[in-house]
Design an enzyme around this catalytic site. Structure first.
Site, short mmCIF file in Angstrom:
data_model
loop_
_atom_site.label_atom_id
_atom_site.label_comp_id
_atom_site.label_asym_id
_atom_site.label_seq_id
_atom_site.Cartn_x
_atom_site.Cartn_y
_atom_site.Cartn_z
N TYR A 17 -85.55 38.87 22.59
CA TYR A 17 -85.93 40.28 22.71
C TYR A 17 -87.29 40.45 22.03
O TYR A 17 -87.41 40.26 20.82
CB TYR A 17 -84.86 41.14 22.05
CG TYR A 17 -85.07 42.63 22.14
CD1 TYR A 17 -85.21 43.25 23.38
CD2 TYR A 17 -85.08 43.42 21.00
CE1 TYR A 17 -85.36 44.63 23.47
CE2 TYR A 17 -85.22 44.80 21.08
CZ TYR A 17 -85.36 45.40 22.33
OH TYR A 17 -85.52 46.76 22.41
N TYR A 171 -73.73 47.70 22.98
CA TYR A 171 -74.37 47.10 21.79
C TYR A 171 -74.57 48.15 20.69
O TYR A 171 -74.17 47.98 19.55
CB TYR A 171 -75.71 46.47 22.17
CG TYR A 171 -76.48 45.98 20.97
CD1 TYR A 171 -76.22 44.73 20.43
CD2 TYR A 171 -77.43 46.77 20.34
CE1 TYR A 171 -76.88 44.28 19.30
CE2 TYR A 171 -78.10 46.34 19.21
CZ TYR A 171 -77.83 45.09 18.69
OH TYR A 171 -78.48 44.66 17.57
N HIS A 172 -75.22 49.26 21.05
CA HIS A 172 -75.55 50.26 20.04
C HIS A 172 -74.33 51.04 19.56
O HIS A 172 -74.38 51.68 18.51
CB HIS A 172 -76.63 51.22 20.58
CG HIS A 172 -77.97 50.57 20.67
ND1 HIS A 172 -78.51 50.15 21.87
CD2 HIS A 172 -78.87 50.23 19.72
CE1 HIS A 172 -79.68 49.59 21.64
NE2 HIS A 172 -79.93 49.64 20.36
N LYS A 530 -85.33 63.36 10.52
CA LYS A 530 -85.80 62.12 11.15
C LYS A 530 -87.13 62.42 11.86
O LYS A 530 -87.13 62.92 12.98
CB LYS A 530 -84.77 61.58 12.14
CG LYS A 530 -83.64 60.83 11.44
CD LYS A 530 -82.88 59.92 12.38
CE LYS A 530 -83.70 58.78 12.90
NZ LYS A 530 -84.11 57.80 11.88
N ASP A 534 -88.09 57.65 16.26
CA ASP A 534 -87.00 56.74 15.94
C ASP A 534 -85.65 57.43 16.15
O ASP A 534 -85.35 58.43 15.50
CB ASP A 534 -87.15 56.28 14.48
CG ASP A 534 -85.92 55.57 13.96
OD1 ASP A 534 -85.26 54.88 14.76
OD2 ASP A 534 -85.64 55.69 12.76
N HIS A 536 -82.62 55.85 15.80
CA HIS A 536 -81.52 55.23 15.07
C HIS A 536 -81.09 56.18 13.96
O HIS A 536 -81.62 56.16 12.85
CB HIS A 536 -81.96 53.89 14.47
CG HIS A 536 -81.99 52.78 15.47
ND1 HIS A 536 -83.16 52.19 15.89
CD2 HIS A 536 -81.00 52.16 16.16
CE1 HIS A 536 -82.89 51.25 16.77
NE2 HIS A 536 -81.58 51.22 16.95
#
Length: 657
Positions: A17, A171-172, A530, A534, A536
């Protein structure tokens, strides 16, 4: 006795990746990795590209080229794949909200190369539901987002028959704290939502083939046996859903086809060399069982909890795959786990838990209608995970046990951690300006008008997106067009205002919060923000939830805020302290801007804390800027952070001076 060598299975695709700084730098990295034996490309895009903004947009400041490659127009995509024949390549693009646009650019470049578009082989991730739940790079509300996912699928059926139009991404979900049952259920519910919509867009006789083109992108964590069983459960549940829910008779269209990146959540900043073992063990979970073996694998680098991996670090991860595939005898055997009673019991338990969760989501009207429910479940599951690490019940070697260590020679010396080129953003913006100046503006506006009309009428957005790509439109212009057509969206944070029933270890912190609140004359007010692009948000959510459970009055609006918007919240909420989470590596420019605005607004007295993947050198610069506290992944004791906040806002030291 025969001397014939056993037949070996073909290995999975080896991927890394990658993408950073500029298209030119990323192209050099790709060609270098391919020369080392990598067999597929996995493209990481930067946050402006993922969220549909041009590199010169105000929200893009500090984010350009940080977590991936910036692709603002056809020229960037052309440069990204220069001297890489796309007709012969298997390319995975980790792109979601802007998937129709990036695929349009990819098709346009392939046509320029003279490729037969029907032969293109690869994947766009194109999973928006997990973006609302865990990753945050969405643009539009769920319904139009679902429509664009199935637009891509319907277009590829007719024009790119070898292409995977959607990569259902669990995945996340695991990175956000999902249990294995939640990961199974939420991913499969997403796939069902897409297939239910896709059924209305393709002829019935072609629907089974389209079911066969849906792929998955999965996470594998450190609990090796459970993860292996999870993959076998995925295989069986998907086969069951395809057969019973969608009536797919042909077994080849019911195959669970998946790629993997193993877990990044468990990589530690402390003793980072231990991450090599973690990555190998996690890779075994998705390769040992032939029945549930991945089709493609990309491994993180050992030092990703510290910063950007260098080419050598990526090579080390690639060599791990190659040794596993070519030096061992793994690919010479039938499934090693068939009829194993312990494995069968665990798989059955995981399937039962996933079916219960799937039934609950179905009762709510499916995945799109259940986003708020799923998000709250993930936040709670992640809180449980973190509590286990804090208490020591979950052992993390080098972090909460066996912490005595020798200095690592791998993390010392010049260039031990790769930094993004600080000049890359200016270079990208200069080329974007030149691109705009040189294009036919009339052709661009006409193409964007056609895209607007396609969005308004409900026709497939792919042909108009490809035409806009060829005319010279930019990523930001495509993004603005779909925003105007479908509206913007702010996903639920999953952090309710009602405290949870989690009390263990919180009493001393609650007492301290009550004491300082009494001194302040009202509840300690904590604004969590935040800034930048981003998405996350896991860390910010857990800080906000723990602060709430400790008795603080929290204000948390979620992701994608400008520094000015955060400062406005600090002023309007009359905050005692502000905490910011930045995991994209953009902490220096974003914090410089925020601290400047805080001073200009007369809020310089409000302490600011920041958390993220922040090198020591940057942490020192942030403190010099006036940031009160800096936290990195090694600071996993949330109660310690809570006590730090109390100390920062306690008015007594000020009164004593």
């Amino acid at each position: 006795m025969s001397d014939a060598k056993p037949m070996k299975d073909k290995p999975w695709l080896f991927r890394t990746y990658a993408g950073h700084s500029t298209a030119k730098a990323s192209n050099a990295l790709y060609r270098n990795n391919l020369s080392k034996g990598q067999t597929g490309l996995s493209v990481a895009f930067d946050l402006p590209t993922q969220t549909g903004y041009d590199s010169d947009h105000k929200l893009a400041r500090g984010e350009v080229g940080k977590v991936g490659v910036p692709v603002a127009h056809l020229g960037d995509m052309r440069m990204l794949f220069d001297d890489i024949p796309l007709e012969k390549m298997n390319t995975s693009m980790t792109i979601n909200a802007t998937a129709p646009w990036l695929l349009a650019l990819y098709i346009a470049v392939a046509e320029e190369q003279g490729a037969d578009v029907a032969q293109l082989n690869g994947t766009v991730q194109n999973d928006l539901i997990k973006e609302y739940l865990s990753r945050g790079t969405y643009i539009c509300p769920p319904e139009p987002s679902l429509r664009m996912i199935t637009d891509v699928a319907a277009y590829t059926r007719e024009n790119l028959p070898k292409w995977n139009p959607m990569n259902v991404c669990s995945y996340h979900l695991q990175e956000a704290g999902a249990t294995p049952q939640q990961e199974l259920a939420f991913a499969l519910a997403t796939a069902c939502a897409v297939l239910d919509d896709l059924k209305t867009k393709v002829p019935p006789e072609h629907f089974p083939q389209m079911v066969g083109r849906i792929s998955f992108f999965v996470n594998a964590g450190i609990r090796f046996v459970t993860e292996l069983c999870k993959m076998r459960a995925f295989v069986d549940l998907w086969d069951e859903i395809c057969r019973d829910r969608y009536g797919i008779d042909d077994p080849k269209f019911r195959r669970f086809r998946y790629g993997v990146q193993v877990n990044s959540l468990g990589l530690t900043e402390q003793q980072p060399e231990n991450n090599v073992y973690r990555i190998l063990i996690e890779a075994l979970a998705v390769t040992l069982s032939k029945k549930a073996r991945c089709r493609a694998l990309q491994l993180p680098a050992w030092n990703e909890a510290l910063g950007l991996p260098r080419p050598w670090d990526q090579q080390w991860s690639l060599r791990m795959q190659q040794i596993l595939a070519y030096e061992t005898d793994l690919l010479e055997f039938d499934d090693l786990f068939d009829e194993n009673p312990a494995i069968e019991r665990k798989v059955a338990a995981l399937m039962e838990g996933a079916r219960e969760e799937l039934a609950r989501i179905d009762e709510m009207g499916g995945a799109v209608k259940s986003i708020e429910y799923m998000k709250s479940r993930l936040v709670e599951a992640n809180a449980e995970r973190i509590s286990g690490i804090e208490s020591g019940e979950t052992v993390v070697v080098g972090a909460n046990k066996f912490t005595t260590t020798e200095p690592s020679p791998l993390t010392t010396g010049e260039g031990a951690i790769m930094m993004a080129d600080p000049k890359a953003e200016a270079d990208q913006i200069a080329r974007l300006d030149a691109w705009r100046a040189a294009r036919d503006e009339g052709a661009v506006q006409a193409a964007l008008a056609d895209l607007r009309e396609a969005a308004r009428l409900g026709t497939n957005v792919m042909p108009a997106s490809i035409a806009a790509a060829k005319a010279g439109a930019t990523t930001g212009e495509w993004g603005e067009t779909v925003r105007a057509a479908f509206g913007q969206y702010r996903a639920p944070t999953g952090v309710s205002h009602a405290p949870s029933n989690r009390t263990e270890g919180l009493e001393p912190v609650r007492e301290a919060v009550d004491t300082v609140s009494a001194k302040l004359g009202r509840k300690l007010k904590f604004v969590v923000g935040k800034p930048g692009l981003d998405g996350h948000s896991n860390g910010a959510e857990q800080i906000a939830a723990r602060a709430r459970d400790c008795g603080m009055d929290i204000h948390y609006e979620g992701i994608r805020l400008t520094p000015a918007e955060i400062v406005a919240a600090v002023r309007d909420e009359d905050a005692h302290v502000v905490g910011l989470s930045i995991l994209s590596g953009s902490h220096m420019p974003l914090m410089a801007e925020l601290m400047q605005v805080m001073q200009a607004e007369g809020l310089g007295h409000v302490p600011v804390i920041v958390g993220g993947i922040i090198p020591d050198e940057d942490a020192a610069k942030l403190r010099a800027m006036g940031v009160a506290q800096v936290y990195t992944p090694k600071d996993f004791q949330l109660n310690t952070i809570m006590m730090d906040i109390v100390a920062l806002v306690d008015p007594e030291p000020i009164a004593a001076q």
